[in-house]
Structure formats: C-alpha cells, structure tokens
Design an enzyme around this catalytic site. Sequence first.
Site, mmCIF file in Angstrom:
data_model
loop_
_atom_site.group_PDB
_atom_site.id
_atom_site.type_symbol
_atom_site.label_atom_id
_atom_site.label_comp_id
_atom_site.label_asym_id
_atom_site.label_seq_id
_atom_site.Cartn_x
_atom_site.Cartn_y
_atom_site.Cartn_z
ATOM 1 N N HIS A 49 -3.611 23.218 22.634
ATOM 2 C CA HIS A 49 -2.825 23.165 21.409
ATOM 3 C C HIS A 49 -2.121 21.817 21.243
ATOM 4 O O HIS A 49 -2.061 21.271 20.148
ATOM 5 C CB HIS A 49 -1.801 24.298 21.440
ATOM 6 N N HIS A 95 -1.163 29.064 12.506
ATOM 7 C CA HIS A 95 -0.310 29.926 13.327
ATOM 8 C C HIS A 95 -1.054 31.236 13.547
ATOM 9 O O HIS A 95 -0.551 32.331 13.289
ATOM 10 C CB HIS A 95 1.067 30.143 12.675
#
Lengths: 736, 226
Positions: A49, A95
Amino acid sequence: MTVRPEANMETLAREFGMSAEEYALSVEIMGRTPNVTELGIFSVMWSEHCSYKSSKKWLRKLPTTAPWVVCGPGENAGVIDIGDGMVAIFKMESHNHPSFIEPYQGAATGVGGILRDVFTMGARPIANLNALRFGDPKHPKTRQLVSGVVAGIGGYGNCVGVPTVGGECTFHPRFNGNILVNAMTVGLARKDKVFYARAAGIGNPVVYVGSKTGRDGIHGATMASAVFGAEVEAKRPTVQVGDPFTEKLLIEACLELMATDAIVAIQDMGAAGLTSSSFEMAGKGGLGIEIDLDKVPQRETGMSPYEIMLSESQERMLMVLKQGREGEAERIFKKWELDFAVVGTLTDTGRLVLKHKGQVAADMPVAPLSEQMPEYARPWVPSPPRPMVDASTVPAPDDIAAALRTLISCPDIASKRWIYEQYDHMVMADTLQRPGGDAAVVRIHGSDRGLALVTDCTPRYCDADPKMGGAQAVAETWRNITAVGAKPLAVTDCMNFGNPERPEIMGQFAGCIEGMAEACKALDFPVVSGNVSLYNDTGAVGVQPTPAIGGVGILDNLRVMQTIAIKAAGNALLLIGETKGHLGASLYLREVAQREDGAPPPVDLTAERRNGDFVRDTIRTGRPLATHDCSDGGLLIAVAEMAMAGGIGAALTIPASTVPLHAFLFGEDQARYVLEVPEADVAGILARAKAEDVPAAKIGTTGGAALTVNGAWAISVGDLKVANEAWLPAYMAGKA
Amino acid sequence: MKSAVIVFPGSNCDRDVAVALTRITGTAPAMVWHGDQAIPNVDLIVLPGGFSYGDYLRTGAIAAHSPVMGEVKTRAAKGVPVLGICNGFQILTESGLLPGALVRNVGLHFICRDVHLKVESADSMFTRRYKKGQQIKIPIAHADGNYRADAETLRRLEGEGRVAFRYVNAKGEATEQGNPNGSANNIAGIFNEKRTVLGLMPHPERAIEQLLGGSDGRAFFEGIAA
C-alpha cells in the site's frame, strides 16, 4: 504490544506481512536487529500500500508531463495549471478493504483521506467524486454494502460541506468478496500558493495538528496489502473511524494558516500515520527528524511507541513551521478547537529518532528506507485474447423496445438517483451540472469558467482485454469531458487489481497500464496522481481488473456548456463516429443474450481524438442543443438517456447497412457522440465533418412522447423513465 | 441593508448565503464567529446551513448554547429579523426562537434535490416579493428536516398564518408524495408571532441563477433587500 525476545523478531516480521528477504534487508539497513517499533515502521513503509513495490516498475510507463502539469505523481496530489493564476489539485484513492469490512466507516474515511491529500497542498476542496463496484445484487451482502458505503460517503462529504458531484456504480459477481470504493477530490488553489511535503531548515519545529492519536487503524496499510481469507470479520479493529466535523475544522484552520507564510512543509497523516508522514517530509528534504512521542496528543493512556507510530487515527496533519511562528499557528488551531503540539525538530542527522519517556524508542536512517525499498519485477503472463464476436451470430431481439427496457433497467444502467440524492451535490453553490450527465461541471468560484469532472472505467472490458480496457477507460473519461464542451487536461488513476503474486493478475496490470499509457499519450491527457490497490481477492477469486480514471477538464466559456437533455421537438439527432456494431463484452450480450464472452470494442485513438476534437469545436462554434457520448448499451441507450433527461421523445431512422439493426443500436463502438442540432444546421455540420474525415450522419428527429426506431418499435419516454428509475430504490427496499 | 452571518464550527453554507446576500442586497454581510458575543448593528441576522458541531447530540442542539446565541435572542426580542436556513432552522427551534422540532426524515436518508414549495404567506420581509399561493422550486439538502410540533402548536401556526412555506407536489398539492421528509402538515418553513424570525429547511441561496438550475430563490433575497 509487549516486548519480545529478539529471536522472535523474524516471526513477528512475518506477522507484520514482511517476507524473509525484506526482514533480512531491514537488519542490514539497521546494522542490528530492529526493535518492535522499528520493525513495525519497516513493515508499513514497505507494505504494498505504501511502497508500490509490485507496481512501480509499470507505473513508470505512464506519461506524466504536459506544459500545464505543475506537479505530477509523488506528492500528495497532482497539480495542473488551469489559467488565470489558478491550479486544480486532485487525486483519487481506494478504500476497498476497509469498506468491505466496515462499509460506513471504510467509505467515510476514504473520503476524509482523499480530502486531506488535496487541502494539504493548499487547495480548497470544491468537489468529490467516487467510483463504486459492488458484487452481484443477488449476493446476500451486496445490499448492506451499498447502503453502508453510500451512507458513509454522504455522511462525511455532506458534513465537510464539499459537494459530491459525480461518480459511477456498477455490479458484478466478481466483486462479491471484494468491493471497490474509490474516492476522488478536486480542489482549487492559487498557483503561487501550493504547499509541498519537502521539509527544510534544520532546527525548524515539527508540529502536530488535528485530532488526538488513538489505537485505531493500527496496521491498516498492512491489512490493505493482503488477500481476504475467512477471518475478514476479525479485521474490523484495523478500520479507522472518521470524524468529518473535525475534518471541516481542520480544512478551515489549515487554509487560514496557509494564507500566512508560516508553513515550510505539510503532510497529512494517512496510511501508516505518523510513520509515513515523518519519513515523507524528512526524506524529501534530505534531513533527519527527532520526535518526542510524549508530546503527541493521545486519546488513550499507555500507548506504546509502536502504537503511536502506526496508528491511523484520522484528521491529523504534520507540518514544519518557520522558527518563531509557532504562537501564531497555535492561535489559529486553538480558535478552531483543534489539538496543536510541537512534537519535534528537523535535524541534520538524516535519521528518524523517536524519544519516549526519556528513552530512545527508535533510531533509523531515513534515506535507505525509501532508497532500498523493495521493488519487484513480478512474473506476469498476458491475458489470453478473446475472439471478436460476429454480430450476425448474436440473435436479434424479437422486440427492440423490450430489449431497450431490459437494458435501461439493468443494474449497471439503471438510474443511480437513490445514491446521489443522499449526497449534497449543491453545497458551495457552484454546481452547474449535477450527477446524471456525462461529466459534472463545477464553476470556478467567482468566475465564468468551470471544471468538468468525471470518473470512468469499464471493468468487463479490462477483464476481456486489459490493454484495450485500459485505453478505453482513459478514452471514455476524455470523451465525457469533451461532451460537456470542456478541454480535457489530466487524469488521476486508481488501479484496483487482485493478488500481484499471481502472474495472470500481474499480466492484467501490465496490460491495463500499457493501454492507459497509449491513450494518455494520444489524447494529451497525462496522469498526475494516483493510487494502487492490489490483493483485491478473496480465496482464489480476484476482482475484474479496474483501473478507475478520474478526469479533469476546463470549460473556458460556461455559456457553451452542453447537457444530455433533448431541448425541443423538431431538431435533428446526429451520430458522430463510426458504427461497426461491436457486441463483444457488451451489456446487450450480457443482459439480453446472457453471454459474457468476446473481445471488447477496439479503441482507435486516432479516431477518438479526431471525433472528439470535432465535437468540441462544434460545441464551441456551432452550439448544439444537447450532446451525449455513446458508451454502455450503445447508441439506443444514449438516445434514451437524452430523451428521459429532456422529457421529449425521438424518432430514429437507422440507415440500412451491413451492420444488423440490433448491433447498430446496442453495439458499444467507441469514439461516438449524439448531438441534437437545429435542422438548419445539419448540412453545415455534416459538410464540415466530411471535410475533416469524421464519420457523421443524421439518425433521427426529436419530438413526441415516445422513442421510436424505424417506425416499427416504440416505447414511451414515461415508461422508459419508470423502468430506469425503479430498479435501485426497489432493490434497496428488498423488493427487487 | 446590513446583515450578519453567524459562523459556527461546522457551518458550511455560510459562504453561499453571503454570496447571495452580497449579490442581491448589494452589501456584503459581516461574518461573525460564534465565539464572539458581539454582533454588529445590523438589519438581519442569518444562521446558515451546515453541520454545526457535527450534528452531535442533536442537530442544532450544541450551537443553540453557543456564546453568540444569547445576543441573537436579545436582538430577536428587540425585533431584529433573524433567518435560519436548514441547520439554522434547527438551531432556531433548539434555542426556542421558533416552536417545534426537526427530526430525522421519514425515509431515514439524507435527501438532496429540488422540491416544489407553496408560498403560504407573502406577509413578511422574507416573502413579500412572492405572491401568496405561488409555487416555487428550491433545493433541499438535509437528513433531519421532518418538522414536528404538538397539535396545539400546529393549530396556532396554521391559525395565525405562520406557515411560510409548504412542500407540495408538481401540481401544487400538499400531498404525502409531495412531502420529502414527512413534516407535519408538509411544513417547510415557519415564522415567529411577529414574522420577524423565519426558519426554513430549503436553501433559497442555492437557487439564485438559472445556471445553478433555478432562480426562484432570488425573490427571497430581493424581499430582504427591499
């Protein structure tokens, strides 16, 4: 987190998601075994990430420059020059994992995070958009996920007072175990007032502002870098909790401080919180940073250095101020009732040093963490090509009108009013084009110019042919901006894919990037910011590859702005672009013929550019009455949408050709637009099109209360509207 | 025409209403921070829309106790006109300047869209540029706009002509279908006894030009300016 013996550190590294090689490299960089805090920092900084370790090699292939690009990828968001001394600052971010686990908070904090990326750079956010992908509507979790995600996006965006002006929402069983929630924010700033994350000035104070730090979201970035297994529910504590009220105060306080010249550098605390923000700022400035963790405002007692550094508590910022300006800054943040604390100083050591209760809790070199960050050239295999679908082998419907009704009410095309009416899309009183058209248009406050904003991607095309799908996503974004009359300027991307350790997934990623790069180059539409979300798999099922594209364009003259609504009866409808009747990977094939095979429609970038430039010129000089692009569902859906928006019907007369009628009407050929123009203008526009080698033809006339095809099939505009509007509210009420 | 817009933490339509006031009355309003107890000498006080204090506790409940509200009440008692839009209306009911309460919409969702309104009274500085019975189109954007009051209060509001605006359908009828949030008697806005205080859920400041999708809100501000 209790202290563990050193022998267990390697085991702990594995729990933190680090490979054996990555652990060994961390020991080498440290020259000793890292302690728990240091190891935690390594693991989040090197998580997929935060590090883009699997994707970096490919992202470099995207074009990122143009004369109007002020700042490309690498900062909090991309910055482009929009003239008049102004810049647009924007980015899209995923998200996905948090939203699947806890839809309301996951989606809400997604909006909060992307807003911070934009106002961190000095911009006032003026618009939010989103791109949502859910599983099969029949899947037992889908309804609850749609409900929670939409409420979360609205709950956050409405409260901060930034209009949510556009987005897209589609459904497919491949998203049953992994939904996609991508949020985009666009802001405006003066060109000479853009703020960056680069720390400077040894001895300058490092200041923490916003909310207090708590134990929420610890290791969220690591969670977002792993495949979901059976234990998804157990990961709920890694999802952060948002407070949009604090965010609103933080926006106002930051912008108030930014109006002075007290700030040297500023960075929001997003994924990996205090860890990544301090590393980013020190790293970009080539400096060291010393932080006294006891000074970090804390919501709970007894937090360890590990917890403070890895917390992903929301609504926090880290900044470097000029020495002596602390008092002035503190007054502003106190006025807005926010925490303000000087937590450290910049040093010349090149090291991050953390102090906690009089002890050194961590002491790590800054540069090697990013310079020696792992980067993987993961093995990949190209997706097998799918055969073209010959339209003559796809059965024609018995009734064109019935097929149209099926498509107009299918989940992907059905009206998304139930969603966007839960978002305040008008606050700030500059929304000139509301959701439901080709692109949202938001006025640049106090001017007669506007920004055209849109998100686009067609995951079923990307699944069928990643390269073509990647190019199509960019092309459709460009087309939608063109269709409102604006000049497309730049994009942000949000790359949502499965497990990169699987060669076929890496092949999808590589293919999409290749297609995007070609399209961005051909259309002068560079990528200025973006985000990568991998490991969107549950078990062995990965999501359809989804490179969501967020586009921004400039409309220099609001008076020429186009909408899709038919304006009056008795006007001509022109089709711009060539129709070959491509039914492969189309919605007609899936929803009517019940097949999902075939190659997607080819994207001819030369034709795309030529046709789009022609349409934009026509809008600027000839003032058509309405303009709409052709995309999902093809020509007939485009015309039906124009009719529904205007409440006026149309009679289509499709010229006889080698293309079967149903393929002409429902084929998803690219680079096409439908224009409503006065009859008197038809000859002139067609002549100009011919001169510029742009395929164009009159295909019908507006008027009446029905949409008819070749005089043989008809459906009333009222019935179309009912069919289009009914599905989503009925589904959400449990009745469909 | 001098006005003041009170800015609470979480207000977010303060700029929008300031733009409308400036453009239509010709004078920019004073922006007054909620922590200030002094309000300049003005002819109108506006409580704007938004999410004061994040809607925590109840919408408008915390703002109603903010320092500036003491002065707002004093001025209102002296007859200075006070306008509350959306969250401002919620603050007015919470602070007792208007009767009743605004609770969660019947559909439970936040709703943002244009609605049809009927102007029930043209007898106030806010509505004097409309005709009684005129139908107008103005956007709403709220989750808690369901107006509730006891039967006696409703009887008084109706009997004294203190309902300013009512939600109606496209044909101008105050039906259930034309009522977006379940408000008692389709009430969208009410006056105090002297018609110097108005609270309404719809946002006239979002409907002041055709480019924004409608200009039916202009007459509202023209009435204020007159």
